[in-house]
Scaffold this motif. Structure first.
Motif, short mmCIF file in Angstrom:
data_model
loop_
_atom_site.label_atom_id
_atom_site.label_comp_id
_atom_site.label_asym_id
_atom_site.label_seq_id
_atom_site.Cartn_x
_atom_site.Cartn_y
_atom_site.Cartn_z
N ASP A 157 0.83 -1.20 0.00
CA ASP A 157 0.00 0.00 0.00
C ASP A 157 0.86 1.26 0.00
N SER A 158 0.28 2.35 -0.41
CA SER A 158 0.98 3.64 -0.39
C SER A 158 -0.03 4.75 -0.21
N SER A 159 0.46 5.89 0.23
CA SER A 159 -0.40 7.06 0.43
C SER A 159 -0.87 7.61 -0.91
N GLU A 160 -2.04 8.22 -0.88
CA GLU A 160 -2.55 8.87 -2.09
C GLU A 160 -1.68 10.08 -2.46
N GLN A 161 -1.01 10.63 -1.45
CA GLN A 161 -0.14 11.78 -1.70
C GLN A 161 1.16 11.30 -2.36
N LYS A 162 1.53 11.90 -3.44
CA LYS A 162 2.71 11.48 -4.21
C LYS A 162 3.99 11.65 -3.37
N GLY A 163 4.91 10.69 -3.56
CA GLY A 163 6.22 10.79 -2.91
C GLY A 163 6.18 10.71 -1.41
N THR A 164 5.26 9.89 -0.88
CA THR A 164 5.09 9.80 0.59
C THR A 164 5.20 8.34 1.03
N PRO A 165 6.40 7.84 1.25
CA PRO A 165 6.57 6.43 1.61
C PRO A 165 6.27 6.16 3.09
N VAL A 180 18.68 -3.83 -3.50
CA VAL A 180 17.58 -3.81 -2.53
C VAL A 180 16.24 -3.60 -3.25
N VAL A 181 16.23 -2.70 -4.23
CA VAL A 181 15.01 -2.45 -5.00
C VAL A 181 14.53 -3.75 -5.65
N PHE A 187 6.75 -6.21 -3.23
CA PHE A 187 5.86 -5.17 -2.71
C PHE A 187 5.58 -4.08 -3.75
N SER A 188 6.11 -4.22 -4.93
CA SER A 188 5.94 -3.21 -5.97
C SER A 188 4.67 -3.48 -6.78
N THR A 189 3.93 -2.42 -7.07
CA THR A 189 2.75 -2.53 -7.91
C THR A 189 2.82 -1.49 -9.01
N LYS A 190 1.93 -1.61 -9.96
CA LYS A 190 1.92 -0.65 -11.07
C LYS A 190 1.61 0.76 -10.56
N GLU A 191 0.72 0.84 -9.58
CA GLU A 191 0.35 2.14 -9.03
C GLU A 191 1.37 2.66 -8.04
N SER A 192 2.13 1.74 -7.42
CA SER A 192 3.07 2.14 -6.37
C SER A 192 4.38 1.37 -6.49
N PRO A 193 5.29 1.81 -7.37
CA PRO A 193 6.58 1.13 -7.52
C PRO A 193 7.53 1.43 -6.36
N ILE A 194 8.57 0.63 -6.24
CA ILE A 194 9.60 0.90 -5.24
C ILE A 194 10.40 2.12 -5.69
N GLY A 195 10.56 3.10 -4.81
CA GLY A 195 11.28 4.32 -5.16
C GLY A 195 12.78 4.12 -5.20
N LYS A 196 13.42 4.55 -6.28
CA LYS A 196 14.87 4.47 -6.42
C LYS A 196 15.47 5.79 -5.99
N GLU A 212 7.35 13.37 -7.53
CA GLU A 212 6.26 14.33 -7.68
C GLU A 212 5.08 13.77 -8.47
N ARG A 213 5.32 12.69 -9.21
CA ARG A 213 4.23 12.14 -10.02
C ARG A 213 3.81 10.73 -9.61
N ALA A 214 4.56 10.08 -8.72
CA ALA A 214 4.29 8.67 -8.39
C ALA A 214 3.97 8.48 -6.90
N ARG A 215 3.08 7.54 -6.64
CA ARG A 215 2.85 7.08 -5.28
C ARG A 215 3.95 6.08 -4.93
N VAL A 216 4.49 6.21 -3.74
CA VAL A 216 5.60 5.35 -3.32
C VAL A 216 5.34 4.84 -1.91
N GLY A 217 5.30 3.52 -1.75
CA GLY A 217 5.14 2.92 -0.43
C GLY A 217 6.48 2.68 0.24
N ILE A 218 7.43 2.19 -0.56
CA ILE A 218 8.77 1.89 -0.05
C ILE A 218 9.79 2.59 -0.94
N GLY A 219 10.75 3.24 -0.32
CA GLY A 219 11.85 3.86 -1.06
C GLY A 219 13.17 3.27 -0.59
#
Length: 292
Positions: A157-165, A180-181, A187-196, A212-219
């Motif tokens: 899962d990830s926040s609706e707010q972009k760039g908020t892991p 690690v990525v 845990f990566s999904t199309k809507e919420s990829p792992i942040g690099k 700024e454009r992607a939802r991120v659960g884990i970075g």
């Protein structure tokens, strides 16, 4: 009545002709033109030399197999890929906090007592992960995160707010962060990829645009790049719950994130930021540090 011997005819004549051919034909030769030796013929010098050489080579191969890889000139698996320092994962919060301070003193001998205090991380910041019995290798990282997350938590899962892991994983170098990525793809999904969140092949502006454009659960990234992204406002921390330090990993020179000044000091500076310090041990919006 003629005195000449009668010519054999019929079957008797055919047998006589076959016998004559066998007597007159030379011995059969092999492809090289030499007569085919009988089975009990002795080996020539060349054959003996070839056989002796073969045995010698087989002996050398066996001797090489008996030698350690380092002596044979082959790198050991640990030297090729690095390894793990399992002792780090067995430390509780008090020992980890002291370990951080001792390493800071060793790497930065000119730090004053006040500066050292500003970089220290309180015991309450650390979640005790010493109960994790599996090896602290990358293929075990997903299970590690699940083991120390609430039972009802969905790490995809990830926040609706972009760039908020909700989770940050901090590694000593970009190449390790990239590994690690890959390990966290479960845990990566199309809507919420792992942040690099590392500098290897990724410019700072590119990382900003991604957040700024992607939802991120884990970075997953390095201390310096993560600090830069926080400073820019692209990486938001209001939903952050855990900081996972890739602490057990050691490189080919047996150095981990705590053993190098160029990685340990930026790590301490990141962990000592007011955005985190005010939330260590807090009831609301609590942030915990886990050392993998």
């Amino acid at each position: 009545m003629s005195s000449e011997t009668p010519t054999p005819s019929g079957l008797a004549g055919k047998v006589d002709k076959k016998r004559k051919r066998q007597v007159e034909e030379p011995p059969k030769q092999n492809k090289t033109g030499a007569s085919k030796p009988t089975s009990n013929a002795s080996e020539g010098p060349k054959d003996k030399k070839r056989k002796h050489g073969k045995n010698k080579k087989e002996g050398n191969d066996k001797d090489q197999e008996d030698k350690p890889k380092a002596i044979r000139g082959e790198p050991l698996a640990k030297e090729r890929k690095g390894g793990t320092d399992e002792a780090i994962g067995k430390m509780d919060g008090r020992l980890l906090a002291d370990h951080f301070v001792q390493k800071a003193k060793r790497h930065n001998k000119d730090l004053t007592a006040v500066e050292l205090s500003d970089l220290s991380v309180p015991d309450s910041a650390f979640l005790d992960t010493s109960s994790f019995d599996s090896p602290r290798t990358l293929d075990e990282l997903p299970d590690f995160l699940k083991a120390f997350s609430p039972k009802d938590a969905n790490l995809s899962d990830s926040s609706e707010q972009k760039g908020t892991p909700h989770t940050l994983v901090i590694s000593p170098a970009g190449l390790r962060a990239a590994d690690v990525v890959r390990a966290l793809r479960t845990f990566s999904t199309k809507e919420s990829p792992i942040g690099k969140l590392f500098a290897k092949h990724i410019k700072l502006e590119e990382a900003k645009q991604f957040l700024e454009r992607a939802r991120v659960g884990i970075g997953a990234g390095t201390p310096s790049r993560i600090s830069d992204l926080i400073d820019s406002g692209s990486l938001k921390l209001n939903e952050l719950k855990r900081i996972v330090i890739d602490g057990s990993y050691v490189d080919q020179k047996q150095r981990g994130i705590f053993d190098m000044k160029e990685t340990h000091l930026p790590l301490l500076q990141l962990l000592a930021r007011s955005e985190f310090r005010d939330r260590y041990g807090a009831k609301d919006k609590k942030v915990e540090i886990l050392v993998f």
